[in-house]
Design an enzyme around this catalytic site. Structure first.
Site, PDB file in Angstrom:
ATOM      1  CG  ASP A  62      -2.224  -0.728   0.964  1.00  0.00           C
ATOM      2  OD1 ASP A  62      -2.784  -0.567  -0.130  1.00  0.00           O
ATOM      3  OD2 ASP A  62      -2.674  -1.466   1.851  1.00  0.00           O
ATOM      4  N   GLY A  63       1.951   1.271   0.764  1.00  0.00           N
ATOM      5  CA  GLY A  63       2.795   2.453   0.814  1.00  0.00           C
ATOM      6  C   GLY A  63       3.347   2.820  -0.547  1.00  0.00           C
ATOM      7  CG  ASN A 137      -3.645   5.960   3.667  1.00  0.00           C
ATOM      8  OD1 ASN A 137      -4.673   5.750   3.023  1.00  0.00           O
ATOM      9  ND2 ASN A 137      -2.771   5.019   3.924  1.00  0.00           N
ATOM     10  NE  ARG A 148       5.437  14.985  30.742  1.00  0.00           N
ATOM     11  CZ  ARG A 148       5.490  16.003  31.591  1.00  0.00           C
ATOM     12  NH1 ARG A 148       4.815  15.936  32.734  1.00  0.00           N
ATOM     13  NH2 ARG A 148       6.193  17.069  31.309  1.00  0.00           N
ATOM     14  NE  ARG A 165      -3.065  16.531  29.778  1.00  0.00           N
ATOM     15  CZ  ARG A 165      -2.869  15.605  30.695  1.00  0.00           C
ATOM     16  NH1 ARG A 165      -3.833  14.741  30.982  1.00  0.00           N
ATOM     17  NH2 ARG A 165      -1.723  15.539  31.337  1.00  0.00           N
ATOM     18  CB  THR A 178      -9.459   1.169   5.389  1.00  0.00           C
ATOM     19  OG1 THR A 178      -8.697   1.668   4.283  1.00  0.00           O
ATOM     20  CG2 THR A 178     -10.933   1.218   5.048  1.00  0.00           C
ATOM     21  CB  ALA A 179      -4.738   3.736   6.836  1.00  0.00           C
ATOM     22  CG  LEU A 182     -10.167   0.271  10.802  1.00  0.00           C
ATOM     23  CD1 LEU A 182     -11.645   0.555  11.061  1.00  0.00           C
ATOM     24  CD2 LEU A 182     -10.002  -0.655   9.602  1.00  0.00           C
TER      25      LEU A 182
END
Length: 280
Positions: A62-63, A137, A148, A165, A178-179, A182
């Protein structure tokens, strides 16, 4: 027909797959253009290949397909993705379905228009963007690996939306639903529905949920965290930048659309369910 065949050499067993695709295309009478730089991805001559071709084939996961589809959008070229990776949500064929390439040469295929995102990174002073990106995407604004959670202020077309936050926030195009979105608990959106989807990543509240915006919206994300907190912008998992204090990220619909070639029958939900079942 002239076809640019572009592969990702980092994909497993790509050499054998590349040879098989090229031979099949040439047997069918196509002229195949390939990169002179076979060791890196994307190849340095990618734009030249796309400019000279009638359409492109992206061979990989996909990438790989997403990267080539974004580049090809600049030249209004359609792209057929052939999956030699894991999931291949954006692929039109699997690596073992090469006989179906005859439909490509005969014109027996459809082209799906996929909405792209335009992302602009502006510095503390505002004004002209420092960097501009394109995403099929998503754009992700998130904390660093050792920092943090971050605080993020979100507006849409100048109107306040919410403050998160969280570990970060994802702004996705429908294809990106869908990536990562999801996996973060966001909804699945049919790629024919033009909209922007925003999903928080591990929010510090039970009531923070996804938002869906019109495709005319201009979403602005501003980190509010102290300067010692690392905040990063990542585009489609392949490029990005660290955000300086006061930086602003804006996401909107791009003026270009990606064009994905589909040869096989079967709708989005059939493909989705089949791919998700394969992950179990």
């Amino acid at each position: 027909m002239t076809i640019a065949l572009i592969a990702n050499p980092q994909t497993q067993a790509i050499g054998e797959a590349f040879t098989a695709v090229k031979q099949e295309l040439e047997t069918l009478g196509a002229r195949v253009l390939q990169s002179k730089d076979g060791a890196s991805f994307p190849p340095a001559d990618t734009d030249s290949l796309l400019e000279q071709s009638d359409l492109a084939i992206a061979l990989g996961g996909d990438g790989t397909i997403i990267h080539i589809a974004k580049r090809a959008a600049r030249y209004r070229r359609a792209v057929l993705g052939i999956n030699s990776g894991h999931l291949g949500f954006t692929a039109g064929l699997e690596a073992d379905e090469l006989p179906q390439l005859s439909a490509l040469i005969d014109g027996r295929y459809t082209i799906e228009q996929r909405m792209l995102l335009e992302i602009e990174l502006c510095g503390p002073a505002g004004g002209r963007p420092l960097r501009s990106y394109c995403a099929l995407n998503e754009a992700v604004i998130s904390r660093g690996s050792l920092s943090r959670m971050v605080e993020l202020e979100v507006t849409s077309s100048g109107e306040p939306v919410t403050e998160y936050r969280a570990d970060g926030v994802i702004v996705a195009a429908p294809t990106g639903s869908t990536a990562y979105s999801l996996s973060a608990g966001g909804p699945i959106i049919d790629p024919k529905v033009n909209c922007l989807l925003m999903t928080p990543v591990c929010p510090h509240s039970l009531y923070n949920r996804s938002y869906i915006f019109s495709d005319t919206a201009k979403i602005t994300v501003r980190p509010l965290s102290p300067a010692d907190r690392e905040v990063y912008l990542t585009i489609d998992g392949e490029e990005g930048a660290r955000l300086d204090p006061g930086s602003v990220v804006t996401i909107s619909r791009s003026g270009d659309d990606a064009r994905l070639i589909k040869i096989k029958s079967g709708d989005f939900y059939d493909i989705l369910n089949r791919k998700l079942m394969d992950r179990r």
